[in-house]
Design an enzyme around this catalytic site. Structure first.
Site, PDB file in Angstrom:
ATOM      1  N   GLN A 249       0.857  -1.196   0.000  1.00  0.00           N
ATOM      2  CA  GLN A 249       0.000   0.000   0.000  1.00  0.00           C
ATOM      3  C   GLN A 249       0.893   1.246   0.000  1.00  0.00           C
ATOM      4  OE1 GLN A 249      -3.271  -0.234   2.985  1.00  0.00           O
ATOM      5  NE2 GLN A 249      -2.607  -2.355   3.200  1.00  0.00           N
TER       6      GLN A 249
HETATM    7  N1  GTP Z   1      -6.923 -14.772  -9.864  1.00  0.00           N
HETATM    8  C1  GTP Z   1      -5.872 -14.570  -9.060  1.00  0.00           C
HETATM    9  N2  GTP Z   1      -6.002 -13.765  -7.987  1.00  0.00           N
HETATM   10  C2  GTP Z   1      -4.930 -13.612  -7.185  1.00  0.00           C
HETATM   11  C3  GTP Z   1      -3.691 -14.237  -7.447  1.00  0.00           C
HETATM   12  N3  GTP Z   1      -2.820 -13.871  -6.473  1.00  0.00           N
HETATM   13  C4  GTP Z   1      -3.498 -13.074  -5.647  1.00  0.00           C
HETATM   14  N4  GTP Z   1      -4.783 -12.915  -6.055  1.00  0.00           N
HETATM   15  C5  GTP Z   1      -5.823 -12.108  -5.386  1.00  0.00           C
HETATM   16  O1  GTP Z   1      -5.373 -10.751  -5.380  1.00  0.00           O
HETATM   17  C6  GTP Z   1      -5.715 -10.096  -4.157  1.00  0.00           C
HETATM   18  C7  GTP Z   1      -4.466  -9.557  -3.474  1.00  0.00           C
HETATM   19  O2  GTP Z   1      -3.604 -10.649  -3.088  1.00  0.00           O
HETATM   20  P1  GTP Z   1      -2.451 -10.486  -1.972  1.00  0.00           P
HETATM   21  O3  GTP Z   1      -1.625 -11.712  -2.039  1.00  0.00           O
HETATM   22  O4  GTP Z   1      -3.043 -10.105  -0.664  1.00  0.00           O
HETATM   23  O5  GTP Z   1      -1.673  -9.241  -2.575  1.00  0.00           O
HETATM   24  P2  GTP Z   1      -0.403  -8.479  -1.954  1.00  0.00           P
HETATM   25  O6  GTP Z   1       0.449  -8.084  -3.093  1.00  0.00           O
HETATM   26  O7  GTP Z   1       0.229  -9.301  -0.904  1.00  0.00           O
HETATM   27  O8  GTP Z   1      -1.065  -7.175  -1.322  1.00  0.00           O
HETATM   28  P3  GTP Z   1      -0.494  -6.233  -0.121  1.00  0.00           P
HETATM   29  O9  GTP Z   1      -0.171  -7.129   1.025  1.00  0.00           O
HETATM   30  O10 GTP Z   1      -1.606  -5.279   0.192  1.00  0.00           O
HETATM   31  O11 GTP Z   1       0.710  -5.523  -0.649  1.00  0.00           O
HETATM   32  C8  GTP Z   1      -6.464 -11.167  -3.337  1.00  0.00           C
HETATM   33  O12 GTP Z   1      -7.850 -11.021  -3.553  1.00  0.00           O
HETATM   34  C9  GTP Z   1      -5.954 -12.483  -3.926  1.00  0.00           C
HETATM   35  O13 GTP Z   1      -6.870 -13.557  -3.750  1.00  0.00           O
HETATM   36  C10 GTP Z   1      -3.580 -15.066  -8.603  1.00  0.00           C
HETATM   37  O14 GTP Z   1      -2.536 -15.645  -8.929  1.00  0.00           O
HETATM   38  N5  GTP Z   1      -4.713 -15.186  -9.370  1.00  0.00           N
END
Ligand code: GTP
Ligand code: MG
Length: 205
Positions: free
Chosen positions: A78
């Site tokens: 974020q």
């Molecule tokens: N379809 C799909 N959705 C995904 C995938 N990876 C993550 N998501 C979705 O994307 C959203 C964010 O995933 P996170 O893993 O929390 O993302 P992040 O980069 O860690 O986010 P921050 O911790 O806020 O920086 C969630 O709703 C997940 O379910 C993927 O490979 N495919």
């Protein structure tokens, strides 16, 4: 004298441990990828996607691959949390940068955040793996297209590659880990970090 030899021994024979920093803007899928990776490389079940919440602190994942230990540091993406990233640069052997390949409206934000990362001198020479994530979605663009969108300049001297992945179905994770291990083993930065750790060990043994 003993401590000097002990320090040298530890430096030469202890199992290599690499630190890999996972960066990228919020919702790129960093934590989901880390959990998938943990479940593929260890006996531990990773958290399922519906239990993963936006990262505020630090998630750590440890795996072992071909006699090498990898420690992944996954940070929150974020906007208000991105200033924390640089605290981890100095100790990182490599950077994984995750892009949501299914969300072109956020490519610009992703590009400028990555450019800032690459400008930081504490990350000089760190191999860079850029992941075009969410390949399970029909609208996801290829790794080559993500590369074109990011249009990164001044990468010539850095070891880098693009890889298509999915944190949901595990596509591309093995290729990513293999590339990371190989690049970090060959990297000059690894030599530098190893020498620094060796000196610190000698100092504290
Ligand atoms: N379809 C799909 N959705 C995904 C995938 N990876 C993550 N998501 C979705 O994307 C959203 C964010 O995933 P996170 O893993 O929390 O993302 P992040 O980069 O860690 O986010 P921050 O911790 O806020 O920086 C969630 O709703 C997940 O379910 C993927 O490979 N495919
Ligand atoms: Mg996260």
């Amino acid at each position: 004298m003993f401590s000097l030899f002990y320090g040298l021994w530890k430096y030469m024979f202890s199992k290599t441990e690499f630190h890999v920093l996972i960066l990228g803007i919020d919702k790129a899928g960093k934590t989901t990828l880390l959990e998938k990776l943990k479940s593929q490389y260890s006996n531990l079940e990773g958290l399922p996607p519906d239990r993963i919440v936006p990262t505020v602190g630090l998630n750590i994942g440890r795996i072992e691959v071909s006699n090498t230990k990898l420690v992944f540091w996954d940070l929150g993406g974020q906007p208000g949390l991105r200033s924390i990233w640089e605290k981890y640069y100095e100790e990182a052997h490599a950077v994984v940068y995750v892009v949501d390949a299914a969300c072109p409206s956020r490519f610009e934000d992703s590009k400028s955040a990555l450019e800032k990362v690459l400008r930081h001198e504490d990350l000089q020479g760190a191999p860079l793996l850029i992941l075009a994530n969410k390949q399970d979605l029909a609208q996801a663009v290829t790794a080559e297209e993500v590369g074109r969108y990011l249009d990164l300049k001044k990468l010539d001297e850095r070891v880098y590659t693009f890889q298509a992945v999915s944190g949901y179905d595990g596509t591309g994770i093995k290729e990513s880990v293999d590339w990371l291990v190989d690049s970090m083993e060959r990297s000059k930065r690894t030599e530098t970090l190893r020498a620094r750790a060796g000196i610190a060990n000698i100092g504290t043994a």
